[in-house]
Design an enzyme around this catalytic site. Structure first.
Site, PDB file in Angstrom:
ATOM      1  N   GLU A   1       6.646 -17.852   5.918  1.00  0.00           N
ATOM      2  CA  GLU A   1       5.903 -17.243   4.811  1.00  0.00           C
ATOM      3  C   GLU A   1       6.152 -18.069   3.563  1.00  0.00           C
ATOM      4  O   GLU A   1       7.277 -18.500   3.300  1.00  0.00           O
ATOM      5  CB  GLU A   1       6.344 -15.796   4.556  1.00  0.00           C
ATOM      6  CG  GLU A   1       5.682 -15.240   3.282  1.00  0.00           C
ATOM      7  CD  GLU A   1       5.608 -13.733   3.188  1.00  0.00           C
ATOM      8  OE1 GLU A   1       6.324 -13.055   3.935  1.00  0.00           O
ATOM      9  OE2 GLU A   1       4.820 -13.241   2.350  1.00  0.00           O
TER      10      GLU A   1
ATOM     11  N   CYS B   1       3.392 -10.651   3.385  1.00  0.00           N
ATOM     12  CA  CYS B   1       2.628 -10.079   2.267  1.00  0.00           C
ATOM     13  C   CYS B   1       1.704 -11.127   1.652  1.00  0.00           C
ATOM     14  O   CYS B   1       0.634 -10.793   1.150  1.00  0.00           O
ATOM     15  CB  CYS B   1       3.569  -9.529   1.214  1.00  0.00           C
ATOM     16  SG  CYS B   1       4.546  -8.156   1.839  1.00  0.00           S
TER      17      CYS B   1
ATOM     18  N   ASN C   1      -1.049  -7.097   7.996  1.00  0.00           N
ATOM     19  CA  ASN C   1       0.398  -7.211   7.890  1.00  0.00           C
ATOM     20  C   ASN C   1       0.965  -5.923   7.314  1.00  0.00           C
ATOM     21  O   ASN C   1       0.745  -5.633   6.132  1.00  0.00           O
ATOM     22  CB  ASN C   1       0.775  -8.374   6.964  1.00  0.00           C
ATOM     23  CG  ASN C   1       2.270  -8.447   6.709  1.00  0.00           C
ATOM     24  OD1 ASN C   1       3.036  -8.681   7.632  1.00  0.00           O
ATOM     25  ND2 ASN C   1       2.678  -8.218   5.475  1.00  0.00           N
ATOM     26  N   GLU C   2       1.625  -5.176   8.143  1.00  0.00           N
ATOM     27  CA  GLU C   2       2.316  -3.958   7.680  1.00  0.00           C
ATOM     28  C   GLU C   2       1.401  -3.040   6.887  1.00  0.00           C
ATOM     29  O   GLU C   2       1.855  -2.335   5.991  1.00  0.00           O
ATOM     30  CB  GLU C   2       3.510  -4.320   6.782  1.00  0.00           C
ATOM     31  CG  GLU C   2       4.577  -5.141   7.439  1.00  0.00           C
ATOM     32  CD  GLU C   2       5.802  -5.340   6.556  1.00  0.00           C
ATOM     33  OE1 GLU C   2       5.774  -4.945   5.380  1.00  0.00           O
ATOM     34  OE2 GLU C   2       6.779  -5.898   7.058  1.00  0.00           O
TER      35      GLU C   2
HETATM   36  O1  AHR Z   1       9.507 -11.175   5.060  1.00  0.00           O
HETATM   37  C1  AHR Z   1       9.316 -10.805   3.761  1.00  0.00           C
HETATM   38  C2  AHR Z   1       8.332  -9.692   3.701  1.00  0.00           C
HETATM   39  O2  AHR Z   1       8.810  -8.635   4.476  1.00  0.00           O
HETATM   40  C3  AHR Z   1       7.002 -10.005   4.318  1.00  0.00           C
HETATM   41  O3  AHR Z   1       6.130 -10.520   3.414  1.00  0.00           O
HETATM   42  C4  AHR Z   1       6.526  -8.676   4.785  1.00  0.00           C
HETATM   43  O4  AHR Z   1       5.707  -8.805   5.897  1.00  0.00           O
HETATM   44  C5  AHR Z   1       7.780  -7.919   5.050  1.00  0.00           C
HETATM   45  O5  AHR Z   1       7.772  -6.696   4.436  1.00  0.00           O
END
Ligand code: AHR
Length: 796
Positions: free
Chosen positions: A205, A396, A527-528
């Site tokens: 990320e 994120c 994502n989440e």
């Molecule tokens: O890994 C950091 C953050 O944690 C990522 O952006 C998200 O997917 C998770 O909440």
């Protein structure tokens, strides 16, 4: 494994305590304001409506999900309202009572995704409920069994939390006289099952300066003069640059490209200096490529050189003759004459004012010598894990802070001057220099499947505001009339990656230097995300479109940031009902949770979607990456391997974190400009990545200690690579004492055996695994206290 046998007795105690209670009881919701109003909804019961008892001692049944982590997520004046077949909870999200949060539940335990409305809207739309809401605290009569179920829930959670809180230290203190254990291990080579051969991957990320200033080898910061207050409020186009004249002159009249509107004009004799990302680390004898766009109304020239802070030259000085008033790219190669961690790049206009943009400096040696390439040491450390896939660009970051910040892959390809920079929701800037082409190329270079993650038509639910409602924290989606074009972008990505070079997007890929398809197999959508109606509608549209046009692509859905709760439950229901082939689970948990939940995937329905455990880590207080967390992850992964028929892929917490620029812990590899610092967790990932198989072999153990807390700190996994015939035995000892393993039906003299051990004390960091060859000859092997051992066994 689990000691759930304790639970019934606790429940019995509770029932006994309330024996003789009436059939019904009053319940009501309330908040305390403690923890800066972040403790959410508590529930109390009363037999007479006057004397109230808090259930679970102020247990939080619901927390606000409104707004950003840290500053928001507050709940004020919650009111529980009983509707016909469910409960509603209304609450204010701030003390000013402007925004109302609303959510529903059937059992007061599992809550639907929250919606947020302005107070005015609630007044207008929800008259009946609104009345109940403004009346404030009031109560409902419910059967005692209902209150009892809430009490049971809190008891169970308290028990689970206590299990999760056990640390290596507290375990050792509780078991001071623990003797070394003897373990008998029987491997049954005939009992085997096929497991995923893609189990170990990585999650990249762009946070913690992982891309710009990190893996992306660019050494100049704000090379395109596009920093802005959107990135960080104190930043602007001239940030990270210094002028000998005081002010850096920024223009935007006739830029190199409309996507890069700003550039600098250097007056005759003026020197512009760039410090890089906290300095530019150069090594004596190494070559560096400088490139820049420039134009000048007169025949001018630029002098470029690397210096220290006193202006002493650290490289040869290069003169670039700028002979046109149209933007033109110039490039040259420097050689550093000494090593220095904090070099700077100086650009001086000689003769006439000269405009410059995309002022770039790259080490000549990048990973695999790729142009616009990656930092060699970091890329190599990632490659050494032998990851089967790489998830990127977030997290994120992929779904962004608000609709405008959703990562658009098309903005990240093409010539650098055409790419569209954006703010990074982690508080810095994305040049997009490391874009989709570079991600795919890197995956190919390290033999990993690319796994791009695209937003499910919704931005991050923690966005600071919603473009449509103006209300912070609500997960607004891309307007439905724009979804076709958004979905087309996703379909175009598949064509760009996999289409032959005659297709519209295949041609773009080929023009960038990759005529052969990249052979994309996986796409992550979301994502989440909150499993809200807004999300579900958009996800379903995207999923159906990909499935129809590209049925061979495996779409990976999302089931929230925890191993339980609303997004997990509703996400699983939703993905299962749609027939999504795989879902992405995330959980960052204390070591005790992993130790206590080794059977987590044993219980999974094999007919439902497969699991991609896309983000996980064990973390202790302060979130260091140490032996305790690493060994716990190894222990948990042994159990994941056993479930490799349902868990298809895993990737640890974020890959990279720059020292002093880290927003998230734990991460796998920390680094600064000149060093890389792989963690103990990295060692575990590497040991798994380098010793994986596609067949799981059953084994049984018996341990000469009956204490289940002791037994569950020994883990093993036996896998075989059917292509090479190699056998890998993984053994974890999380006990403070040694464990002697007696192998019952493996004859070590039949094999050549390499042994890799990671061993240290629970608090140790930066421990490195050590490999020895052919030192395992007998059928007994000692696992030192706090160790992870892998045996790699081959028939000679
Ligand atoms: O890994 C950091 C953050 O944690 C990522 O952006 C998200 O997917 C998770 O909440």
């Amino acid at each position: 494994m689990k000691k759930l046998f304790l639970i019934p007795s606790m429940i019995l105690c509770v029932i006994t305590a309330y024996a003789g209670n009436p059939d019904s009881v009053f319940v009501k919701g309330y908040a305390t304001g403690k923890n800066d109003n972040k403790n959410g909804l508590h529930i109390a019961y009363s037999f007479d409506g006057n004397n109230w008892t808090s259930i679970g001692n102020e247990f939080s049944f619901l927390r606000s999900d409104y707004g950003r982590w840290g500053s928001s997520k507050k709940m004020f004046d919650p009111v529980l309202i009983k509707l016909n077949d469910k409960w509603a909870c209304y609450f204010f999200t701030e003390a000013e009572h402007k925004v109302v949060g609303v959510t529903y539940s059937e059992d007061l335990v599992l809550w639907k995704p929250q919606d947020y409305f302005s107070y005015e809207e609630v007044k207008a739309k929800y008259t009946a409920v609104f009345k109940a809401f403004v009346m404030g605290t009031h109560s409902y009569k419910v059967p005692w069994s209902f209150a009892q179920s809430l009490i049971d829930h809190t008891e169970l959670q308290t028990y689970k939390n206590a299990q999760s809180d056990v640390t290596a230290k507290s375990f050792a203190e509780k078991n001071p006289g623990l003797k070394p254990v003897n373990v008998s291990l029987s491997v049954n080579m005939n009992a085997k099952k096929q497991i995923s051969n893609n189990l170990i991957g990585v999650f990249f990320e762009d946070l913690n300066y992982a891309a710009d200033g990190g893996l992306y080898a660019e050494l100049v910061q704000n090379r395109d003069f596009e920093y802005s207050p959107k990135d960080r409020k104190e930043w602007n186009s001239s940030s990270q640059w210094k002028s000998s004249k005081g002010l850096v002159k920024i223009d935007s009249i006739a830029p190199v490209n409309k996507n890069n509107p700003h550039y600098a004009t250097i007056e005759n004799g003026e020197v512009l200096v760039n410090n890089g990302f906290d300095g530019i680390a150069v090594a004596a004898g190494e070559k560096y490529t400088i490139s820049l766009f420039a134009r000048s109304a007169n025949k001018s020239s630029l002098s470029v050189v690397l210096t220290d802070s006193n202006g002493n030259k650290l490289s040869n000085e290069i003169m670039l003759a700028v002979n046109t008033n149209n933007w033109k790219q110039y490039a040259a190669v420097f050689t550093a004459n000494s090593s220095f961690k904090y070099a700077r790049l100086s650009v001086t206009a000689k003769k006439y004012a000269t405009a410059v943009d995309l002022v770039s400096l790259f080490p000549a040696k990048t990973f695999k010598n790729r142009k616009n390439g990656l930092r060699n040491d970091l890329a190599q450390a990632i490659a050494d894990i032998k990851p089967r896939f790489m998830r990127f660009p977030g997290g994120c970051l992929a779904h962004g802070n608000g609709l405008d910040n959703i990562y658009r892959w098309k903005n990240s390809i093409g010539k650098l001057e055409e790419r569209k920079p954006d703010f990074n929701l982690w508080g810095y800037h994305q040049t997009m220099g490391l874009g989709y082409y570079e991600y795919f190329q890197f995956c190919e270079d390290i033999g990993a499947e690319p796994l791009p993650v695209l937003a499910a038509g919704v931005p991050c639910q923690n966005s600071s505001h919603n473009q449509h409602t103006g209300i912070a924290g609500q997960q607004g989606g891309i307007p439905l009339n724009e979804m076709d074009s958004y979905i087309q972008d996703i379909l175009d990505l598949v064509e760009w990656a996999n289409g032959d070079k005659t297709t519209t997007w295949g041609k773009v890929r080929a023009a960038a230097g990759h005529p052969q398809p990249f052979n994309l197999k996986y796409i992550g959508i979301g994502n989440e995300d909150l499993i809200s109606e807004v999300f579900k509608e958009r996800f379903a549209m995207i999923y159906k479109a990909i499935k129809t046009k590209y049925p061979a692509i495996t779409v990976i859905g999302t089931v929230g940031p925890f191993y339980e709760g609303s997004d997990y439950s509703f996400g699983w229901d939703f993905a299962s009902s749609l027939g999504v082939p795989m879902v992405d689970e995330h959980y960052y948990v204390p070591p005790g949770w992993m130790i206590d939940n080794q059977d987590f995937y044993d219980k999974y329905d094999r007919q439902k979607p497969k699991v991609y455990l896309g983000e996980y880590a064990a973390h202790v207080k302060g979130r260091p990456n140490n032996m305790e967390t690493a060994l716990t992850e190894a222990l948990y992964l042994c159990n994941v391997e056993r479930n490799g028929d349902v868990v298809s892929m895993t990737s640890y917490a974020p890959l990279l974190a720059k020292e002093g620029r880290t927003q998230w812990n734990p991460d796998m590899i920390y680094f600064n400009n000149s060093e890389i610092k792989p963690t103990t967790g990295y060692e575990v990932q590497k040991m798994f990545g380098n010793n994986s198989g596609d067949e799981y072999i059953e084994s049984t153990v018996s341990i000469d200690n009956n204490n289940t807390d002791v037994q569950q700190r020994i883990a093993r996994s036996v896998v075989r690579d059917t292509k090479t015939g190699e056998l890998f035995i993984k053994l974890v000892n999380l006990l403070p004492v040694a464990a002697t393993i007696d192998f019952k039906n493996i004859v070590f003299s039949d094999y050549t055996t390499a042994r890799t051990i990671l061993q240290g004390n629970p608090d140790d960091k930066n421990v490195k695994a050590v490999t020895t060859q052919n030192d395992v000859q007998s059928n007994q092997l000692v696992l030192p206290a706090y160790s992870f051992t892998v045996l790699q066994m081959k028939h000679p």
